[in-house]
Enzyme design. Sequence first.
Site, PDB file in Angstrom:
ATOM      1  N   ASP A   1     -11.474   8.615   4.713  1.00 48.69           N
ATOM      2  CA  ASP A   1     -10.248   9.420   4.788  1.00 48.69           C
ATOM      3  C   ASP A   1     -10.627  10.885   4.644  1.00 48.69           C
ATOM      4  O   ASP A   1     -10.884  11.340   3.541  1.00 48.69           O
ATOM      5  CB  ASP A   1      -9.280   8.996   3.677  1.00 48.69           C
ATOM      6  CG  ASP A   1      -7.926   9.674   3.802  1.00 48.69           C
ATOM      7  OD1 ASP A   1      -7.760  10.555   4.661  1.00 48.69           O
ATOM      8  OD2 ASP A   1      -7.038   9.331   3.005  1.00 48.69           O
TER       9      ASP A   1
ATOM     10  N   ASP B   1      -3.204   5.142  10.094  1.00 44.45           N
ATOM     11  CA  ASP B   1      -4.273   4.453   9.365  1.00 44.45           C
ATOM     12  C   ASP B   1      -4.649   3.188  10.109  1.00 44.45           C
ATOM     13  O   ASP B   1      -3.785   2.496  10.668  1.00 44.45           O
ATOM     14  CB  ASP B   1      -3.818   4.077   7.948  1.00 44.45           C
ATOM     15  CG  ASP B   1      -3.966   5.222   6.954  1.00 44.45           C
ATOM     16  OD1 ASP B   1      -4.155   6.374   7.392  1.00 44.45           O
ATOM     17  OD2 ASP B   1      -3.881   4.961   5.742  1.00 44.45           O
TER      18      ASP B   1
ATOM     19  N   TYR C   1       0.827  -1.206   0.000  1.00 43.40           N
ATOM     20  CA  TYR C   1       0.000   0.000   0.000  1.00 43.40           C
ATOM     21  C   TYR C   1       0.864   1.260   0.000  1.00 43.40           C
ATOM     22  O   TYR C   1       0.664   2.168  -0.801  1.00 43.40           O
ATOM     23  CB  TYR C   1      -0.931  -0.024   1.216  1.00 43.40           C
ATOM     24  CG  TYR C   1      -1.748   1.223   1.397  1.00 43.40           C
ATOM     25  CD1 TYR C   1      -2.878   1.450   0.623  1.00 43.40           C
ATOM     26  CD2 TYR C   1      -1.390   2.194   2.329  1.00 43.40           C
ATOM     27  CE1 TYR C   1      -3.627   2.605   0.773  1.00 43.40           C
ATOM     28  CE2 TYR C   1      -2.128   3.343   2.488  1.00 43.40           C
ATOM     29  CZ  TYR C   1      -3.250   3.545   1.708  1.00 43.40           C
ATOM     30  OH  TYR C   1      -3.986   4.690   1.851  1.00 43.40           O
TER      31      TYR C   1
END
Lengths: 129, 129
Positions: free
Chosen positions: B44, B104, B20
């Site tokens: 997000d 995250d 990612y």
Amino acid sequence: MTVSEADVRSQRIRATVHAYLDAVAAGVAADIAALYADDATLEDPAGSEPHVGRAAIAEFYNGVEGTENNTELLTLRISGSTAAFHFRVVTKAGGQTYEIEPIDVMTFDEDGRITSMRAVWAPEDVRRR
Amino acid sequence: MTVSEADVRSQRIRATVHAYLDAVAAGVAADIAALYADDATLEDPAGSEPHVGRAAIAEFYNGVEGTENNTELLTLRISGSTAAFHFRVVTKAGGQTYEIEPIDVMTFDEDGRITSMRAVWAPEDVRRR
């Protein structure tokens, strides 16, 4: 929600995270559980069976009673009603010193009480000092 | 689940997180979206309207196409099917360099594809270098 309402929410969340780390360091289960909402959920580690409700959460934290802990906030991020924070816990127990630096993910109600907590760490993250 | 099955799952999650960050650095939306499960959700920042499904997620990442990014993993924690990671993104755009270090939180399916992503950061976390 206006910018200043969002700021107030963020400040409440920040205050609860600091109070949480102070309470974990002090090692009084009832004080830690008091930071949670009545119907909060706790998963520690994330993916394990959740503890549901403040009574079950207080029981979970009985494990810290009588231990000697130092906590240090390393990084805190807040977005909406979610906080994610990286922190260090140093625990002295049985003549040994253990250190772990989990990332906890929490959500909060409007009063800044914790509505859910998921602690992301694995046994191999624990270090003996 | 045996210990070795848990290890395999953890390794898959770790590989996806690294892929990612590499894909975000390369700035190809389709490559980033390919790491997500078909019906994945993306928030997000966390708390904003979720993008649902890989097509919507690919569209969201169109914003990184043509930008010059560097990404660096700072801390990764994995527990069960959840990862939380603190990372740095440095973006050059319009003659300026911006830096942000979000946390995250992702969940994953058995194949290591991302089933949900919540990026915890606030506008005030963005620094101009």
